[in-house]
Enzyme design. Structure first.
Site, PDB file in Angstrom:
ATOM      1  N   HIS A  62      42.824  -1.933 -23.006  1.00 46.53           N
ATOM      2  CA  HIS A  62      42.400  -1.494 -21.762  1.00 46.53           C
ATOM      3  C   HIS A  62      42.739  -0.108 -21.541  1.00 46.53           C
ATOM      4  O   HIS A  62      42.462   0.456 -20.270  1.00 46.53           O
ATOM      5  CB  HIS A  62      42.797  -2.354 -20.649  1.00 46.53           C
ATOM      6  N   LYS A  86      35.222  -2.544 -24.830  1.00 46.89           N
ATOM      7  CA  LYS A  86      35.360  -2.113 -23.657  1.00 46.89           C
ATOM      8  C   LYS A  86      34.965  -0.873 -23.301  1.00 46.89           C
ATOM      9  O   LYS A  86      33.731  -0.528 -23.272  1.00 46.89           O
ATOM     10  CB  LYS A  86      37.018  -2.214 -23.050  1.00 46.89           C
ATOM     11  N   SER A 137      45.870  -6.449 -18.740  1.00 49.41           N
ATOM     12  CA  SER A 137      44.345  -6.946 -18.260  1.00 49.41           C
ATOM     13  C   SER A 137      44.097  -7.731 -17.153  1.00 49.41           C
ATOM     14  O   SER A 137      43.242  -7.557 -16.337  1.00 49.41           O
ATOM     15  CB  SER A 137      43.591  -7.860 -19.506  1.00 49.41           C
TER      16      SER A 137
HETATM   17  C1  LIG Z   1      40.042  -7.639 -24.258  1.00 50.53           C
HETATM   18  C2  LIG Z   1      41.327  -7.516 -24.866  1.00 50.53           C
HETATM   19  C3  LIG Z   1      41.504  -7.691 -26.318  1.00 50.53           C
HETATM   20  C4  LIG Z   1      40.437  -8.459 -27.190  1.00 50.53           C
HETATM   21  O1  LIG Z   1      39.714  -7.181 -27.438  1.00 50.53           O
HETATM   22  P1  LIG Z   1      38.171  -7.659 -27.874  1.00 50.53           P
HETATM   23  O2  LIG Z   1      37.485  -6.712 -28.720  1.00 50.53           O
HETATM   24  O3  LIG Z   1      37.331  -7.890 -26.583  1.00 50.53           O
HETATM   25  O4  LIG Z   1      38.225  -8.981 -28.833  1.00 50.53           O
HETATM   26  C5  LIG Z   1      42.945  -7.664 -26.818  1.00 50.53           C
HETATM   27  N1  LIG Z   1      43.766  -7.418 -25.917  1.00 50.53           N
HETATM   28  C6  LIG Z   1      43.735  -6.905 -24.597  1.00 50.53           C
HETATM   29  C7  LIG Z   1      44.844  -6.593 -23.706  1.00 50.53           C
HETATM   30  C8  LIG Z   1      42.397  -6.962 -24.129  1.00 50.53           C
HETATM   31  O5  LIG Z   1      42.393  -6.900 -22.736  1.00 50.53           O
END
Ligand SMILES: *Cc1c(COP(=O)(O)O)cnc(C)c1O
Length: 404
Positions: free
Chosen positions: A215, A246, A187
């Site tokens: 992601h 996302k 990320s």
């Molecule tokens: C954003 C993210 C999460 C968490 O996801 P949410 O649905 O926002 O709780 C988990 N792992 C990674 C790698 C992320 O970037």
């Protein structure tokens, strides 16, 4: 009645926030006043948004809006209970079946967030006699799940498969289960985990293979099926985590795998057992999002077209985008590395004042000295918006001495 103010018991927190202010890394929350879109109003200012994980623009997609509204009309706004009591509605099951089909796995379970999916799964499937072999840049929710499991955590250098193997060898004679875990797309740097080599290791050492595709879902692989599909590793990854927050544009997380794994999580994953399920409208929104992934592949094409353009132009301006000859990032996430936390925060503020919204990210989210701005591309940015953003980045970067 008196309002709650900080009493002396909590004044140590005020001290810590004052320390952050001195370091220049204290922030106030930015408030988005209209829809999450490539151009939006934030703190009263019209800005180009390079800060959102809304990769495909689905937060405002008409089909998703309609699905949410129809579900509210039909079912109301809440699910009323945790999944294991009365909080499992037809629409929750439909979403899980949809995800499993999409990902070509036997089954899927939906959690309230990607965070809950990771933390709930890792902590449920392992115990204190087990071992977790984890990339040093894995997401916080994996780290928290690992800690909750009480398994021994062995951290390998970022994407260093040989180091991961050393760690596996060092515990090979121990009786516990071994879990290899990596982010699909990381990320903060936007690079892709070495999934094929890690799958080989998992096979060689009899380890469980798990990937966090937060992601990568909706971004990599055919129709956005994620890293496993991107690398053609179907059948070799035991546990695939994804997010609905996302690219999918709504909220939630999921785990895909075998029927038995999912059944186990229904019985043992604590966020599943002890926290209320999604409102039906969110489940309906997500179902519509997976339809869009299948029916509108041009969104993903546009995302990559924008990504390639923006990355190339950022590099050409002379920013450190995390790689000398070729950028480290292989995804729509492109960091602009500036070093000091204070500088990253100032750069972000100056860009904002000039009409471009890019968050500064500093320690502890990234290593000390690796503070950065993180830009994220979406399918819905127009060429005009990107050109404007690049112009502002260039001007502010020069003025602040970040660009020579
Ligand atoms: C954003 C993210 C999460 C968490 O996801 P949410 O649905 O926002 O709780 C988990 N792992 C990674 C790698 C992320 O970037």
């Amino acid at each position: 009645m008196a309002t709650t103010t900080t009493r002396s018991q909590l004044s140590y927190l005020t001290d810590q926030m004052n320390q952050l202010r001195q370091k220049g890394t204290h922030f106030n929350l930015r408030v988005v006043e209209d829809a999450q879109a490539p151009e939006c109003t934030v703190d009263g200012k019209r800005v180009i948004n390079l800060a959102s994980n809304n990769y495909l623009g689905l937060t405002t997609h008409p089909k998703l809006r309609e699905a949410a509204l129809a579900a509210i009309k039909k079912y109301g706004v809440g699910s009323g209970a945790v999944r294991t009591v009365s909080g499992t509605m037809t629409i929750h099951m439909e979403l899980e079946e949809k995800i499993a089909r999409f990902k070509h796995t036997e089954a899927a379970v939906v959690f309230q967030s990607g965070f809950a999916a990771n933390a709930g799964t890792v902590s449920a499937i392992l115990g204190k006699e087990d071992f977790i072999i984890s990339d040093e840049l894995n997401h916080a929710s994996i780290i928290d799940g690992a800690r909750l499991s009480r398994a021994t955590i062995k951290v390998f250098r970022h994407k260093d498969v040989a180091h991961a193997e050393e760690l596996l060898q060092s515990v090979a004679s121990q009786p516990g289960h071994k879990l290899i875990i990596t982010d699909g797309v990381f990320s903060m740097d936007g690079d892709i985990g070495p999934l094929p080599a890690l799958c080989d290791l998992a096979d060689k050492y009899g380890a469980i293979m798990m990937i966090d595709d937060a992601h990568s879902s909706g971004v990599l692989g055919s129709n956005g099926r994620g890293t496993v599909d991107h690398f053609k590793m179907h059948g070799r990854v035991d546990i695939q985590v994804g997010t609905l927050s996302k690219a999918i544009g709504a909220l939630g997380g999921y785990v895909c795998g075998s029927k038995d794994l999912i059944d186990f999580l229904y019985h043992r994953a604590r966020p599943f057992l002890f926290s209320t399920s999604h409102p039906p409208s969110v489940a309906a929104t997500c179902i519509a999002a997976f339809d869009v992934l299948e029916q509108e592949p041009e969104l993903i094409e546009k995302l990559w077209e924008n990504t390639h353009f923006f990355k190339k132009e950022l590099g050409a301006l002379g920013f450190n985008i995390g790689g000398v000859t070729t950028p480290v990032s292989e995804s729509p996430i492109t960091p602009i590395i500036v070093g000091e936390g204070r500088l990253a925060m100032e750069f972000s503020r100056e860009l904002f004042n000039a009409g471009v919204f890019v968050p500064g990210i500093a320690f502890p989210t990234v290593a000390e000295g690796k503070a950065r701005l993180r830009t994220i591309m979406t399918a819905t940015h127009t060429h005009d918006q990107l050109s404007k953003a690049l112009e502002v980045l260039k001007n502010v970067g020069k003025r602040m001495g970040i660009l020579s």
